[in-house]
Each structure stands twice: as structure tokens, then as C-alpha cells.
Design a protein around this motif. Structure first.
Motif, PDB file in Angstrom:
ATOM      1  N   GLU A 141     -52.502 -23.277 -45.369  1.00  0.00           N
ATOM      2  CA  GLU A 141     -52.943 -21.877 -45.426  1.00  0.00           C
ATOM      3  C   GLU A 141     -52.067 -20.998 -44.526  1.00  0.00           C
ATOM      4  O   GLU A 141     -51.653 -19.906 -44.919  1.00  0.00           O
ATOM      5  CB  GLU A 141     -54.404 -21.772 -44.997  1.00  0.00           C
ATOM      6  N   GLN A 142     -51.775 -21.488 -43.334  1.00  0.00           N
ATOM      7  CA  GLN A 142     -50.916 -20.736 -42.408  1.00  0.00           C
ATOM      8  C   GLN A 142     -49.499 -20.586 -42.960  1.00  0.00           C
ATOM      9  O   GLN A 142     -48.868 -19.537 -42.807  1.00  0.00           O
ATOM     10  CB  GLN A 142     -50.872 -21.433 -41.049  1.00  0.00           C
ATOM     11  N   LEU A 143     -49.014 -21.642 -43.612  1.00  0.00           N
ATOM     12  CA  LEU A 143     -47.681 -21.581 -44.219  1.00  0.00           C
ATOM     13  C   LEU A 143     -47.633 -20.528 -45.322  1.00  0.00           C
ATOM     14  O   LEU A 143     -46.683 -19.736 -45.402  1.00  0.00           O
ATOM     15  CB  LEU A 143     -47.295 -22.953 -44.790  1.00  0.00           C
ATOM     16  N   ASN A 144     -48.642 -20.516 -46.169  1.00  0.00           N
ATOM     17  CA  ASN A 144     -48.671 -19.578 -47.289  1.00  0.00           C
ATOM     18  C   ASN A 144     -48.931 -18.139 -46.849  1.00  0.00           C
ATOM     19  O   ASN A 144     -48.601 -17.194 -47.572  1.00  0.00           O
ATOM     20  CB  ASN A 144     -49.713 -20.012 -48.316  1.00  0.00           C
ATOM     21  N   LYS A 145     -49.511 -17.982 -45.670  1.00  0.00           N
ATOM     22  CA  LYS A 145     -49.702 -16.635 -45.112  1.00  0.00           C
ATOM     23  C   LYS A 145     -48.462 -16.160 -44.352  1.00  0.00           C
ATOM     24  O   LYS A 145     -48.383 -15.004 -43.955  1.00  0.00           O
ATOM     25  CB  LYS A 145     -50.916 -16.618 -44.175  1.00  0.00           C
ATOM     26  N   GLY A 146     -47.523 -17.091 -44.127  1.00  0.00           N
ATOM     27  CA  GLY A 146     -46.316 -16.729 -43.393  1.00  0.00           C
ATOM     28  C   GLY A 146     -46.504 -16.665 -41.895  1.00  0.00           C
ATOM     29  O   GLY A 146     -45.725 -16.039 -41.186  1.00  0.00           O
ATOM     30  N   GLU A 147     -47.531 -17.356 -41.394  1.00  0.00           N
ATOM     31  CA  GLU A 147     -47.838 -17.303 -39.963  1.00  0.00           C
ATOM     32  C   GLU A 147     -47.013 -18.315 -39.158  1.00  0.00           C
ATOM     33  O   GLU A 147     -46.791 -18.125 -37.970  1.00  0.00           O
ATOM     34  CB  GLU A 147     -49.330 -17.558 -39.747  1.00  0.00           C
ATOM     35  N   ILE A 148     -46.591 -19.389 -39.803  1.00  0.00           N
ATOM     36  CA  ILE A 148     -45.801 -20.430 -39.145  1.00  0.00           C
ATOM     37  C   ILE A 148     -44.676 -20.862 -40.068  1.00  0.00           C
ATOM     38  O   ILE A 148     -44.681 -20.563 -41.268  1.00  0.00           O
ATOM     39  CB  ILE A 148     -46.665 -21.663 -38.787  1.00  0.00           C
ATOM     40  N   GLU A 149     -43.700 -21.583 -39.519  1.00  0.00           N
ATOM     41  CA  GLU A 149     -42.621 -22.095 -40.350  1.00  0.00           C
ATOM     42  C   GLU A 149     -42.871 -23.558 -40.694  1.00  0.00           C
ATOM     43  O   GLU A 149     -43.667 -24.239 -40.049  1.00  0.00           O
ATOM     44  CB  GLU A 149     -41.266 -21.916 -39.672  1.00  0.00           C
ATOM     45  N   THR A 150     -42.194 -24.041 -41.715  1.00  0.00           N
ATOM     46  CA  THR A 150     -42.367 -25.424 -42.149  1.00  0.00           C
ATOM     47  C   THR A 150     -41.761 -26.382 -41.124  1.00  0.00           C
ATOM     48  O   THR A 150     -40.762 -26.067 -40.482  1.00  0.00           O
ATOM     49  CB  THR A 150     -41.720 -25.665 -43.523  1.00  0.00           C
ATOM     50  N   ALA A 151     -42.387 -27.556 -41.002  1.00  0.00           N
ATOM     51  CA  ALA A 151     -41.941 -28.537 -40.010  1.00  0.00           C
ATOM     52  C   ALA A 151     -40.956 -29.543 -40.587  1.00  0.00           C
ATOM     53  O   ALA A 151     -40.190 -30.158 -39.852  1.00  0.00           O
ATOM     54  CB  ALA A 151     -43.143 -29.277 -39.426  1.00  0.00           C
ATOM     55  N   ASN A 152     -40.980 -29.717 -41.905  1.00  0.00           N
ATOM     56  CA  ASN A 152     -40.077 -30.675 -42.537  1.00  0.00           C
ATOM     57  C   ASN A 152     -39.908 -30.322 -44.018  1.00  0.00           C
ATOM     58  O   ASN A 152     -40.471 -29.338 -44.510  1.00  0.00           O
ATOM     59  CB  ASN A 152     -40.586 -32.115 -42.374  1.00  0.00           C
ATOM     60  N   LEU A 153     -39.130 -31.126 -44.724  1.00  0.00           N
ATOM     61  CA  LEU A 153     -38.844 -30.842 -46.129  1.00  0.00           C
ATOM     62  C   LEU A 153     -40.100 -30.914 -46.984  1.00  0.00           C
ATOM     63  O   LEU A 153     -40.251 -30.147 -47.948  1.00  0.00           O
ATOM     64  CB  LEU A 153     -37.794 -31.833 -46.654  1.00  0.00           C
ATOM     65  N   THR A 154     -41.004 -31.810 -46.651  1.00  0.00           N
ATOM     66  CA  THR A 154     -42.259 -31.930 -47.407  1.00  0.00           C
ATOM     67  C   THR A 154     -43.025 -30.613 -47.394  1.00  0.00           C
ATOM     68  O   THR A 154     -43.482 -30.127 -48.432  1.00  0.00           O
ATOM     69  CB  THR A 154     -43.131 -33.065 -46.838  1.00  0.00           C
ATOM     70  N   GLU A 155     -43.174 -30.040 -46.226  1.00  0.00           N
ATOM     71  CA  GLU A 155     -43.864 -28.759 -46.121  1.00  0.00           C
ATOM     72  C   GLU A 155     -43.079 -27.659 -46.827  1.00  0.00           C
ATOM     73  O   GLU A 155     -43.663 -26.776 -47.465  1.00  0.00           O
ATOM     74  CB  GLU A 155     -44.081 -28.389 -44.646  1.00  0.00           C
ATOM     75  N   TRP A 156     -41.771 -27.712 -46.700  1.00  0.00           N
ATOM     76  CA  TRP A 156     -40.901 -26.708 -47.330  1.00  0.00           C
ATOM     77  C   TRP A 156     -41.127 -26.677 -48.835  1.00  0.00           C
ATOM     78  O   TRP A 156     -41.195 -25.624 -49.454  1.00  0.00           O
ATOM     79  CB  TRP A 156     -39.444 -27.043 -47.002  1.00  0.00           C
ATOM     80  N   LEU A 157     -41.276 -27.873 -49.421  1.00  0.00           N
ATOM     81  CA  LEU A 157     -41.493 -27.986 -50.863  1.00  0.00           C
ATOM     82  C   LEU A 157     -42.920 -27.609 -51.260  1.00  0.00           C
ATOM     83  O   LEU A 157     -43.178 -27.269 -52.418  1.00  0.00           O
ATOM     84  CB  LEU A 157     -41.191 -29.415 -51.327  1.00  0.00           C
ATOM     85  N   ALA A 158     -43.833 -27.680 -50.313  1.00  0.00           N
ATOM     86  CA  ALA A 158     -45.254 -27.448 -50.621  1.00  0.00           C
ATOM     87  C   ALA A 158     -45.658 -25.980 -50.595  1.00  0.00           C
ATOM     88  O   ALA A 158     -46.686 -25.611 -51.185  1.00  0.00           O
ATOM     89  CB  ALA A 158     -46.117 -28.223 -49.630  1.00  0.00           C
TER      90      ALA A 158
END
Length: 266
Positions: free
Chosen positions: A20-37
Motif C-alpha cells: 500500500e505504501q509503495l502504491n501511494k508513493g510513500e516509500i521506495e522499493t527494496a528489491n526487484l520483486t517489489e519493483w515488479l509488484a
């Protein structure tokens, strides 16, 4: 602290609050898995809502929907170019200036496209502005930023190589790597540079200063550059590698050469 998390190994294991935080733009991705998600359409919607620019949403999403293949990189490029297009149309420089410092790495990737694909800028100006993104702490931004200007590098090869050659002495390894990675003859997830595939010697102005670079990140790029070239000009690569080993028999050069010759030695 979310900043220090390693990130999940699979998309299904990403905690709901993190996604949810990633999709709101509140935090950055920690790895490629999150980047793809990350749902880039949702992230875009949230970005535009937060900045009162919702009129940009529908036309950009329409362009995304027209893509035959909605890969992460294709969607990323389409959104970045779309933001540039509509900001320029509305003379919305204020909005564009906010994007490079955004907490979300994918938004910073979009910001890189607003520089690299901005046809009002000359290639030298694009490269100068992109140094900020090449210095980014996030792997995704560093990889995307050189892709944004790759068409300009290919179309203005001699000028671009001359500019990037000056980056090879920079104290920051990410800047040095950009010089090499952005000019790879075959590249990754991007169009090839035909001129360098046929005449890789044009890139020596960049490669020579990096032949014994202290950074493994740079060494990998230089080795991959030469490996690209070996697929069309193997004799050239063998000759360069022999010369480097004679003149610079360091462990760094030996590592680069091994990487450079891996296709030839198969």
C-alpha cells in the motif's frame, strides 16, 4: 524502519501495508520483486491526486492501455513520456521539478524520462541533467536513466561518446558506470547501436580509462560492453583484451577480460 528492509522474495509475500505504501508513493522499493509488484497505474493516480494534476491521468492511462505488451519497463516509459508531454503542453514546469526528488523510485524513473525524452533539450544538456539520476541510490533509477537517453546517444554517437568519456574519471562509480552501460553495443532491454556493433573502436575513448576500474559495478559493465562487441567483432575484442592484459595486468583488468571473452570462449 521500512528503509532498511530487505524486501520479500516473492510478490505474494510482500506485506499488505508495504504494498500500500509503495502504491501511494510513500516509500521506495527494496528489491526487484517489489519493483515488479508496484501497480504503476495506481501509483500514477495517487501522484496526480497528491499534486492536483488529475487531468493528466486519463490520457496517460489510455496510452498505457494501447501497449501491446504491458511490461514494467514499457509502462514506465509510457507514463514518463506522458507526464512530459502533458506538462510541456500545459507549461507545467513546477510539476516536473518536483518529480526527481520524489520518495518513490518509480516516480523518479518517470522523472528521468521527462529529461531523456525532452526534445527541447540538446543531448549534452540531457546528459548533464541525467547525472542526478545516475547518482541515485536506487538501482532501478540508475538503470532506467541511461535508457531514457539511449536514442539520443545512438543518434549523436560521436558527440555523446566525447561527453561520456569525461565521466570516466568521476569519483562516483555510478557516473563512471553510466558512461559504459549507456553505450553498450547491444545493451539490455533496449535497441542496439548498430554503429558500435560494427565499429566498437568508437567506444574506446570510454572503455580505456575504465579497463582497471576499482569498482566491480563498473568492471561488470565494461566486460559486458566488450562481450556485446565480441558477437559481431570478435577479433577486435581479442586484440583489445590482449593489449590490456599486457599493459595493465591487474586483477581488475583480468576480471573484465574474462567477462569480455566469455562468449568467444564458449
Amino acid at each position: 524502519m521500512t528503509e532498511k528492509r530487505k524486501g520479500a522474495r516473492s510478490i505474494k509475500d510482500i506485506p499488505g501495508d508495504i504494498l500500500e505504501q509503495l502504491n501511494k508513493g510513500e516509500i521506495e522499493t527494496a528489491n526487484l520483486t517489489e519493483w515488479l509488484a508496484v501497480d504503476q497505474k495506481l501509483l500514477l493516480k495517487n501522484l496526480l491526486l497528491q499534486n492536483n494534476r488529475t487531468e493528466y491521468l486519463k490520457p496517460i492511462l489510455q496510452n498505457v492501455d494501447k501497449l501491446k505488451k504491458q511490461t514494467v519497463n514499457m509502462v514506465n516509459e509510457t507514463i514518463g513520456v506522458g507526464l512530459l508531454q502533458y506538462a510541456l503542453k500545459n507549461q507545467d514546469e513546477e510539476f516536473l521539478l518536483k518529480l526527481p526528488a520524489h520518495p518513490a523510485d518509480l516516480v523518479r524513473c518517470w522523472a528521468a524520462y521527462t529529461v531523456g525524452r525532452n526534445d527541447t533539450l540538446k543531448v549534452k544538456d540531457k546528459l548533464k541533467k541525467l547525472q542526478t539520476f545516475a547518482l541515485d541510490s536506487h538501482f532501478g533509477v540508475r538503470e532506467i536513466c541511461w535508457m531514457t537517453v539511449r536514442p539520443d546517444i545512438s543518434g549523436n554517437l560521436i558527440e555523446s561518446v566525447s561527453i561520456l568519456a569525461t565521466w570516466t574519471t568521476h569519483t562516483n562509480e555510478n557516473i563512471r558506470r553510466f558512461a559504459s552501460e549507456s553505450t553498450r553495443p547491444r545493451g539490455v532491454w533496449c535497441e542496439h547501436i548498430a554503429e558500435l556493433k560494427q565499429n566498437p573502436g568508437l567506444g574506446l575513448e570510454i572503455l580505456e580509462p575504465l579497463r582497471s576500474d576499482s569498482s566491480r559495478y563498473v568492471q561488470d559493465s565494461v566486460g559486458n560492453w566488450l562481450n556485446d562487441a565480441s558477437k559481431s567483432q570478435p577479433e577486435f575484442v581479442i586484440e583489445i583484451c590482449d593489449e590490456w592484459l599486457r599493459e595493465s595486468p591487474t586483477k581488475e583488468t583480468q576480471y573484465i577480460v574474462k567477462k569480455a571473452l566469455r562468449t568467444i570462449r564458449k
